[in-house]
Design an enzyme around this catalytic site. Structure first.
Site, PDB file in Angstrom:
ATOM      1  N   CYS A  30      11.295  34.536  57.662  1.00 16.93           N
ATOM      2  CA  CYS A  30      11.363  35.966  57.329  1.00 16.93           C
ATOM      3  C   CYS A  30      12.293  36.216  56.129  1.00 16.93           C
ATOM      4  O   CYS A  30      13.498  35.988  56.217  1.00 16.93           O
ATOM      5  CB  CYS A  30      11.848  36.725  58.566  1.00 16.93           C
ATOM      6  SG  CYS A  30      12.295  38.446  58.288  1.00 16.93           S
ATOM      7  N   CYS A  33      15.037  38.799  56.754  1.00 16.36           N
ATOM      8  CA  CYS A  33      16.033  38.203  57.661  1.00 16.36           C
ATOM      9  C   CYS A  33      17.020  37.343  56.869  1.00 16.36           C
ATOM     10  O   CYS A  33      18.226  37.361  57.132  1.00 16.36           O
ATOM     11  CB  CYS A  33      15.355  37.348  58.725  1.00 16.36           C
ATOM     12  SG  CYS A  33      14.210  38.254  59.795  1.00 16.36           S
TER      13      CYS A  33
END
Length: 101
Positions: A30, A33
Site C-alpha cells: 500500500c 501506508c
C-alpha cells in the site's frame, strides 16, 4: 518508543490498555501506508501519551474483518480494549493525536 508490528494473536492483549492505543491497519504493498509509516514512527518516538502498533491486513485478515477495515491505511484508537475513534487515510502528524488519541 518505536511502532511495533503485531499479530492477530497479540492484538487483544495489546489493545486492552487504559493508555490509548492506535493501531495502523496497513499492507506492505500500500503506497499511502508507506507514506504514513514515517509519520507514525516519528510520533511514536516523540510521545508517550499513546502507544502505536501496526497490523498487516494481509497477515491478519480476521482482525481487519472483525473491525470492518475495507480501506487502508485505517487508524483505529482503542482504550480498555474498545474502539473509540477511527480515521481512514493519511493524516499529518499534528492531526493524529488531535483526531485519534
Amino acid at each position: 518508543m518505536s511502532v511495533q508490528k503485531i499479530s492477530s494473536e497479540e492484538f487483544k492483549n495489546l489493545t486492552n490498555s487504559e493508555k490509548p492505543v492506535i493501531v495502523d491497519f496497513f499492507a506492505d504493498w500500500c503506497g499511502p501506508c508507506k507514506m504514513l509509516a514515517p509519520v507514525l514512527d516519528e510520533l511514536a518516538s516523540e510521545t508517550e501519551e499513546v502507544t502505536i502498533y501496526k497490523l498487516n491486513v494481509d497477515e491478519s485478515p480476521d482482525i481487519a474483518n472483525q473491525f470492518g477495515v475495507t480501506s487502508i491505511p485505517t487508524l483505529i484508537s482503542f482504550k480498555g480494549g474498545s474502539e473509540f475513534k477511527r480515521h481512514v487515510g493519511i493524516l499529518p502528524k499534528d492531526a493524529i493525536l488531535e483526531e485519534l488519541a
